[in-house]
Design an enzyme around this catalytic site. Structure first.
Site, PDB file in Angstrom:
ATOM      1  N   TYR A  16       0.869  -1.175   0.000  1.00 21.93           N
ATOM      2  CA  TYR A  16       0.000   0.000   0.000  1.00 21.93           C
ATOM      3  C   TYR A  16       0.907   1.227   0.000  1.00 21.93           C
ATOM      4  O   TYR A  16       2.093   1.130   0.284  1.00 21.93           O
ATOM      5  CB  TYR A  16      -0.892   0.016   1.244  1.00 21.93           C
ATOM      6  CG  TYR A  16      -0.103   0.014   2.524  1.00 21.93           C
ATOM      7  CD1 TYR A  16       0.227   1.202   3.146  1.00 21.93           C
ATOM      8  CD2 TYR A  16       0.360  -1.179   3.076  1.00 21.93           C
ATOM      9  CE1 TYR A  16       1.001   1.218   4.295  1.00 21.93           C
ATOM     10  CE2 TYR A  16       1.130  -1.172   4.228  1.00 21.93           C
ATOM     11  CZ  TYR A  16       1.437   0.021   4.837  1.00 21.93           C
ATOM     12  OH  TYR A  16       2.207   0.038   5.963  1.00 21.93           O
ATOM     13  N   SER A 227       0.188   5.088  12.197  1.00 24.24           N
ATOM     14  CA  SER A 227       0.504   3.747  11.715  1.00 24.24           C
ATOM     15  C   SER A 227      -0.385   3.413  10.535  1.00 24.24           C
ATOM     16  O   SER A 227      -1.279   4.173  10.174  1.00 24.24           O
ATOM     17  CB  SER A 227       0.287   2.720  12.819  1.00 24.24           C
ATOM     18  OG  SER A 227      -1.084   2.354  12.857  1.00 24.24           O
ATOM     19  N   LYS A 228      -0.142   2.234   9.966  1.00 26.39           N
ATOM     20  CA  LYS A 228      -0.906   1.871   8.769  1.00 26.39           C
ATOM     21  C   LYS A 228      -2.366   1.595   9.088  1.00 26.39           C
ATOM     22  O   LYS A 228      -3.196   1.512   8.205  1.00 26.39           O
ATOM     23  CB  LYS A 228      -0.272   0.677   8.069  1.00 26.39           C
ATOM     24  CG  LYS A 228      -0.217  -0.590   8.894  1.00 26.39           C
ATOM     25  CD  LYS A 228       0.454  -1.681   8.080  1.00 26.39           C
ATOM     26  CE  LYS A 228       0.577  -2.967   8.911  1.00 26.39           C
ATOM     27  NZ  LYS A 228       1.288  -4.006   8.202  1.00 26.39           N
ATOM     28  N   ARG A 229      -2.677   1.422  10.366  1.00 26.02           N
ATOM     29  CA  ARG A 229      -4.070   1.139  10.729  1.00 26.02           C
ATOM     30  C   ARG A 229      -4.897   2.399  10.953  1.00 26.02           C
ATOM     31  O   ARG A 229      -6.104   2.351  11.088  1.00 26.02           O
ATOM     32  CB  ARG A 229      -4.115   0.272  11.989  1.00 26.02           C
ATOM     33  CG  ARG A 229      -3.766  -1.184  11.727  1.00 26.02           C
ATOM     34  CD  ARG A 229      -3.604  -1.946  13.036  1.00 26.02           C
ATOM     35  NE  ARG A 229      -2.546  -1.344  13.859  1.00 26.02           N
ATOM     36  CZ  ARG A 229      -1.248  -1.589  13.714  1.00 26.02           C
ATOM     37  NH1 ARG A 229      -0.852  -2.412  12.780  1.00 26.02           N
ATOM     38  NH2 ARG A 229      -0.346  -1.001  14.474  1.00 26.02           N
ATOM     39  N   HIS A 234      -3.814   5.220   4.289  1.00 21.57           N
ATOM     40  CA  HIS A 234      -3.494   4.677   2.965  1.00 21.57           C
ATOM     41  C   HIS A 234      -4.005   5.606   1.869  1.00 21.57           C
ATOM     42  O   HIS A 234      -5.162   6.031   1.922  1.00 21.57           O
ATOM     43  CB  HIS A 234      -4.168   3.317   2.762  1.00 21.57           C
ATOM     44  CG  HIS A 234      -3.647   2.257   3.681  1.00 21.57           C
ATOM     45  ND1 HIS A 234      -3.759   0.922   3.408  1.00 21.57           N
ATOM     46  CD2 HIS A 234      -3.006   2.342   4.865  1.00 21.57           C
ATOM     47  CE1 HIS A 234      -3.208   0.230   4.390  1.00 21.57           C
ATOM     48  NE2 HIS A 234      -2.751   1.070   5.293  1.00 21.57           N
TER      49      HIS A 234
END
Ligand code: GLU
Length: 456
Positions: A16, A227-229, A234
């Site tokens: 991603y 973070s990616k969460r 994204h």
């Protein structure tokens, strides 16, 4: 020697494109465009287990969507690859083994590497004090003679090639930057601690290191590391939710950079004119999705009706709304344009314009049509509107108000049932303009349908 600025974005294909990565790419791209230099895209996929085509595709899609075109790469100059179109490249480290072999021989010839008992190639750390100037972080001095591991052991010589022949990030990263004649390495601050090692490799290779600019991290509003969460992390989420790419790009520009005045909505040409790595903020940037949403709404407000219509069409098609053609759609969109913060919201605002079989919102029905006298008033309004030979918003307004005055009640007693009768819902654009756009026949037919449905 050429003084052309050459910068690069060197993502690992993680599957991603994170906003932090997108911002790094953007800052590099801005500097290349500011100086008339080159922006190179290099996929760092030496960790072969992670090279998945879809993971690379997500990165390319995100960069293209943001309009960050790259200038060089395999395929450039061949037929079908258009200069400046990003229709070639990127470079893949997995395809550059021969280059790395060549540079390894150079280190070997200089006596800088050796093979350890396990078969790994290691770089002899010089173990001496070193310093460099970072364009963002300033002067950095590290005494590498004292560098230890987190457990306090002296740092062992750096592995640059594993026993299985695969390459270690630090080495190939430096080799590629050298080979691609990168002049400025603009990257995330998480790599600042790697930079002394990288400079030692440059020195061993006898190549002058590039200038470094390490960009502070992006934090959440509460100060935690993004973070990616996290929501909005994204780039794909912006694409899926129908943000305007210019708005997201504008927002990313402001994550750690500003024009040093109060302006927030900035044309990209203006950012290109003003941007320099030395002006990147030293402090961490705080991610604020609200501000990105606000900017998106600003970009929508600045669109012409035609642009807005074109941007809406794919979403209406996706929602299966039979809008006819752009000419039929535009007047409807004109009614609701300023209420929209994200393009896909249009579907919920316009669906009933294009079908007579819309559903009635039960709450709106309860609040208006079920009120005593509501249907009688609809009959009266229908009678008055059926007489009209011109159909235009201000006239519709006067007619409705005259009727209310005659009967001796508030215009709202007519407005609310009329709205529910023609749209099925209690909220929407200005009633009279909506009636005008729907047209006389359709309005009368919809009132008839409503009367038939709710009478008795
Ligand atoms: N592949 C590295 C990363 O994704 C790039 C580091 C650099 O820009 O030098 O973090």
């Amino acid at each position: 020697m050429s003084s052309e600025v050459r910068v690069r974005f060197a993502p690992s294909p993680t599957g991603y494109l994170h906003v932090g990565g997108a911002r790094t790419a953007l800052f590099n791209w801005l500097y290349a465009r500011h100086t008339g230099g080159k922006f190179i895209l290099r996929i760092e996929d030496t960790d072969r287990a992670r090279h998945v085509d879809s993971a690379v595709a997500a990165i390319l899609e995100g960069l293209r969507w943001l309009g960050l075109d790259w200038d060089e790469g395999p395929g450039a100059g061949t037929a079908g690859a258009l200069e400046g179109s990003g229709d070639y490249g990127p470079y893949f480290q997995s395809e550059r083994g021969a280059v790395y072999e060549r540079y390894l021989s150079r280190l070997r010839d200089g006596g800088h590497v050796y093979e350890d008992p396990a078969g790994a190639v290691r770089f002899r750390l010089p173990r001496k004090p070193m310093e460099f100037d970072d364009l963002v972080c300033g002067h950095i001095a590290v005494d590498r003679s004292k560098t230890t591991t987190p457990t306090g052991e002296p740092e062992s010589d750096m592995t640059i090639r594993r026993p299985d022949g695969s390459w270690i990030f630090h080495f190939v990263n430096v080799v590629d930057d050298a080979e691609m004649r990168i002049t400025h390495v603009i990257r995330g601050e998480d790599h600042l601690s790697n930079t002394p090692k990288h400079i030692e490799l440059y020195e061993a290779l006898g190549i002058a290191p590039p200038q470094f600019a390490h960009i502070p991290l992006i934090l959440n509003r509460d100060g935690s590391k993004m973070s990616k969460r996290d929501q909005g992390a994204h780039v794909s989420s912006y694409i899926e939710q129908g943000y305007q790419p210019e708005a997201v790009r504008n927002y990313l520009c402001l994550l750690g950079w500003s024009p040093k005045d109060d302006r927030e909505k900035l044309p990209i040409e203006e950012v290109i004119r003003l941007f320099e790595p030395g002006k990147i903020n030293r402090k961490a940037a705080h991610f604020d999705l609200e501000k990105c949403n606000w900017l998106n709404a600003q970009y929508l407000a600045a669109m012409s009706l035609d642009e807005f219509t074109q941007a809406s069409i794919p979403w209406l098609e996706k929602a299966g709304i039979a809008y006819g053609n752009a000419a039929a759609l535009s007047p409807v969109l004109a009614l609701i344009k300023e209420k929209i913060k994200l393009i896909p919201e249009v579907t919920g605002w316009v669906d009933y314009f294009f079908t007579d079989a819309f559903e009635y919102n039960p709450e709106a029905v309860e609040k208006t049509l079920r009120k005593p006298g509501a249907l009688e008033r609809l009959v009266q309004l229908r009678g008055a509107y059926a007489q009209l030979s011109t159909w235009e918003a201000t006239l519709l307004e006067t007619q409705l108000k005259e009727l209310a005055a005659q009967v001796g009640c508030k215009p709202a007693e007519y407005i609310h049932p009329a709205r529910v009768a023609v749209s099925g819902r209690g909220v929407g654009p200005s009633l009279y303009h909506m009636l005008e756009v729907l047209g006389q026949q359709r309005v009368l037919a919809r009132i008839d349908r409503t009367l038939a449905e709710f009478a008795g």
